[in-house]
Design an enzyme around this catalytic site. Structure first.
Site, PDB file in Angstrom:
ATOM      1  N   ARG A  99      -0.735   8.859   2.431  1.00 43.42           N
ATOM      2  CA  ARG A  99      -2.170   9.117   2.377  1.00 43.42           C
ATOM      3  C   ARG A  99      -2.517  10.592   2.495  1.00 43.42           C
ATOM      4  O   ARG A  99      -3.439  11.078   1.850  1.00 43.42           O
ATOM      5  CB  ARG A  99      -2.779   8.331   3.528  1.00 43.42           C
ATOM      6  CG  ARG A  99      -4.176   8.002   3.387  1.00 43.42           C
ATOM      7  CD  ARG A  99      -4.560   7.053   4.490  1.00 43.42           C
ATOM      8  NE  ARG A  99      -4.458   5.674   4.091  1.00 43.42           N
ATOM      9  CZ  ARG A  99      -4.881   4.661   4.841  1.00 43.42           C
ATOM     10  NH1 ARG A  99      -5.402   4.879   6.028  1.00 43.42           N
ATOM     11  NH2 ARG A  99      -4.775   3.435   4.410  1.00 43.42           N
ATOM     12  N   HIS A 140     -11.181   9.127   7.837  1.00 41.64           N
ATOM     13  CA  HIS A 140     -10.954   7.685   7.969  1.00 41.64           C
ATOM     14  C   HIS A 140     -10.457   7.281   9.352  1.00 41.64           C
ATOM     15  O   HIS A 140     -10.898   6.264   9.890  1.00 41.64           O
ATOM     16  CB  HIS A 140      -9.939   7.273   6.902  1.00 41.64           C
ATOM     17  CG  HIS A 140      -9.711   5.797   6.792  1.00 41.64           C
ATOM     18  ND1 HIS A 140     -10.731   4.898   6.548  1.00 41.64           N
ATOM     19  CD2 HIS A 140      -8.574   5.054   6.884  1.00 41.64           C
ATOM     20  CE1 HIS A 140     -10.230   3.667   6.484  1.00 41.64           C
ATOM     21  NE2 HIS A 140      -8.933   3.738   6.704  1.00 41.64           N
ATOM     22  N   ARG A 171      -0.921   8.277   9.807  1.00 40.06           N
ATOM     23  CA  ARG A 171      -0.691   6.833   9.947  1.00 40.06           C
ATOM     24  C   ARG A 171      -0.317   6.181   8.623  1.00 40.06           C
ATOM     25  O   ARG A 171      -0.941   6.437   7.593  1.00 40.06           O
ATOM     26  CB  ARG A 171      -1.953   6.176  10.500  1.00 40.06           C
ATOM     27  CG  ARG A 171      -1.857   4.674  10.612  1.00 40.06           C
ATOM     28  CD  ARG A 171      -3.061   4.090  11.305  1.00 40.06           C
ATOM     29  NE  ARG A 171      -4.285   4.336  10.597  1.00 40.06           N
ATOM     30  CZ  ARG A 171      -4.732   3.619   9.567  1.00 40.06           C
ATOM     31  NH1 ARG A 171      -4.011   2.594   9.102  1.00 40.06           N
ATOM     32  NH2 ARG A 171      -5.879   3.892   8.997  1.00 40.06           N
ATOM     33  N   HIS A 228      -8.954   9.310   4.111  1.00 38.94           N
ATOM     34  CA  HIS A 228      -8.572   8.291   3.124  1.00 38.94           C
ATOM     35  C   HIS A 228      -8.806   8.878   1.736  1.00 38.94           C
ATOM     36  O   HIS A 228      -9.863   9.472   1.491  1.00 38.94           O
ATOM     37  CB  HIS A 228      -9.410   7.030   3.325  1.00 38.94           C
ATOM     38  CG  HIS A 228      -8.852   5.828   2.633  1.00 38.94           C
ATOM     39  ND1 HIS A 228      -8.900   5.686   1.262  1.00 38.94           N
ATOM     40  CD2 HIS A 228      -8.222   4.740   3.108  1.00 38.94           C
ATOM     41  CE1 HIS A 228      -8.320   4.536   0.940  1.00 38.94           C
ATOM     42  NE2 HIS A 228      -7.898   3.944   2.042  1.00 38.94           N
ATOM     43  N   GLU A 274       0.874  -1.175   0.000  1.00 31.94           N
ATOM     44  CA  GLU A 274       0.000   0.000   0.000  1.00 31.94           C
ATOM     45  C   GLU A 274       0.908   1.221   0.000  1.00 31.94           C
ATOM     46  O   GLU A 274       2.128   1.118   0.123  1.00 31.94           O
ATOM     47  CB  GLU A 274      -0.951  -0.040   1.209  1.00 31.94           C
ATOM     48  CG  GLU A 274      -1.973  -1.165   1.080  1.00 31.94           C
ATOM     49  CD  GLU A 274      -2.984  -1.229   2.205  1.00 31.94           C
ATOM     50  OE1 GLU A 274      -3.092  -0.266   2.986  1.00 31.94           O
ATOM     51  OE2 GLU A 274      -3.657  -2.260   2.303  1.00 31.94           O
TER      52      GLU A 274
END
Ligand code: SIN
Length: 487
Positions: A269, A329, A365, A222, A111
């Site tokens: 992100r 998110h 994160r 997100h 990811e």
């Protein structure tokens, strides 16, 4: 009077892994706000990080800190990564089945902002669902559904239990130890990917009791969410899609994220969310996630859950591209605690999972670190509890009770207003003026005729807005746009 050794508030991965690790000899009660699967763990798609081996730990730590804009506590990140080897092995040995190849080797995916593929997954894109089911079957303690905690029993620096409605009946439940594992703050935002049960209640109680929240300015959005549904929880399109090669494109089908970062779709992100948000605002164009490069058979097997869910709203994947927006998110910040989940200054109170601010995530994160965090710090909290046993001899009485005033008539309308303000002013791109506006609105709502639960949400919203106003410079997910008069 009911009294337990340990009460766990929350039945997501952190709460259930804590329960799994507490021996049967302990009298444990898991309080679940709704039905057990109505939690963020259940909706997690992409997977769970695990360091590949000892040699990967340094790289995983580095990726986590890079994504976290160097605001992370390195010692805590080190604990996360090192312990991942044990926790992953533990659940596999107990029967958790991750996806494997024909020879039985674990399949790893990648990811954004990970240097290597180190994310294990289950059911293709249904990791959370599989993990949650596995942990529910492992739980050997009493679990109460429809159990809504509306107060912590705290006196003179000690926690004595909780007040909760169980099946709508206000109840006082005492315990030697309370573990908060109640998740984040999703319901504060108009667009969010969270379960409806995740509504910042316990953080709000902490604000009321003077228990510190930390890093609350760092709310994570997100990048790839389908928001055009009437339901509160918007539909996530896992980052693993981009990890496997999906593109983010404009109306003409052109990739544009390289304008924002040389890693394009695989930047961290915060950067990808901001890029999409900014591009849409600037160009007034729709932005899409494009899967047309994938072979249908492979896509349907790798992402069965997404294929099915989106077919039900009219999309034929991988042929169709889908319009996307960032959405709230994950709360990087939370209730301050140490590396064992101990809440400083309050004996008998622990916090784990998304509700906790361990310092592991920093200002943003790293993808798929959250399920891992839930397990690693649940285990550490349990170890600490078992090695520092305390028993309460005498229980104070807690007369004050809000059980009959949890909701008031206009709460629904005010909650909606709050969600809009938080999205508009405390979202992906913020301004000082907007944050002041949000602060005034929250203050105004607090002074209305409102129920206890909305009061708690507003306490948490205040903590987020105040933290955002205190941090003048942009960092990670906290991005402050300079206004004309400031320049
Ligand atoms: C995703 O699958 O993209 C979400 C994973 C995460 O939030 O870490």
């Amino acid at each position: 009077m009911s009294k337990y050794d340990v009460i766990i508030i929350g039945a997501g991965i952190a709460g259930l892994y804590a329960a799994m690790n507490l021996p049967k000899s302990k009298k444990v009660l898991v309080l679940c706000k709704d039905i057990p699967w109505e939690c963020n763990t259940f909706y997690a798609q992409g997977g769970i990080v695990t360091a590949l081996d000892e040699a990967d730990i340094a790289l995983h730590v580095n990726d986590t800190i890079e994504a976290g804009a160097h605001h992370n506590l390195k010692k805590i990140v080190q604990i996360l990564s090192e312990t991942s080897l044990k926790t992953t092995a533990d659940i596999i040995s107990k029967g958790m089945q991750f996806d494997t190849d024909a020879k039985g080797n674990l399949l790893y995916t990648k990811e954004a902002a990970h240097s290597v593929a180190r994310i294990v997954h289950a059911g293709g894109d249904a990791t959370g669902r599989y993990l949650h089911h596995f942990m529910m079957t492992q739980n050997h303690h009493l679990l109460e559904q429809n159990a809504l905690v509306y107060d912590l029993l705290i006196q003179d620096g000690r926690c004595y239990g909780v007040k909760a409605t169980i099946n709508y009946q206000p109840t006082t439940i005492y315990a030697d130890t309370v573990i908060i594992a109640s998740g984040g703050v999703g319901s504060l935002y108009e667009y969010n990917t969270n379960s409806r049960t995740v509504s910042a209640d316990i953080q709000g109680i902490c604000v009321e009791k003077g228990i510190a929240l930390k890093d609350m300015e760092f709310m994570q959005f997100h990048p790839t969410v389908f928001i055009k549904t009437p339901y509160a929880r918007k539909l996530l399109l896992t980052e693993a899609l981009r990890g496997e090669g999906a593109y983010v494109v404009n109306e003409a089908g052109e990739r544009f994220l390289f304008e924002y970062d040389e890693r394009g779709e695989l930047a961290s992100r915060d950067i990808v969310s901001r890029g999409i948000f900014d591009y849409k605002r600037r160009t007034k164009q729709e932005v899409y996630l494009d899967f047309s490069m994938f072979k249908p058979k492979w896509f349907h097997e790798r992402f069965p859950n997404i294929t099915r869910t989106f077919a039900s709203v009219g999309y034929n994947f991988p042929k169709d591209r889908v319009p996307i927006s960032p959405a709230f998110h994950y709360a990087n910040g939370g209730i301050a605690c140490n590396s064992h989940g101990v809440v400083p200054g309050i004996t008998g109170l622990y916090v784990i999972g998304e509700a906790a601010r361990t310092g592991v995530h920093g200002a943003n994160r790293l993808a798929s670190n959250s399920l891992l965090e839930g397990m690693v710090f649940a285990k550490r909290a349990v170890d600490h509890i078992l090695s520092h046993e305390t028993h309460i001899a005498a229980m104070p009485k807690f007369d004050k009770d809000y059980g009959n005033i949890l909701h008031k008539e206009n709460d629904k309308e005010y909650k909606h207003k709050l969600r809009q303000i938080m999205w508009d002013e405390v979202g992906i791109i913020r301004t000082t003026k907007g944050l002041h506006h949000a602060r005034n609105c929250v203050y105004d709502l607090k002074n209305r005729e409102i129920g206890r639960l909305l009061q708690l949400r507003l306490n948490t919203a205040s903590a987020i807005v105040d933290a955002a106003l205190s941090r003048k410079e942009s960092l990670g997910t906290h991005y402050i746009e300079q206004e004309e008069q400031d320049i």
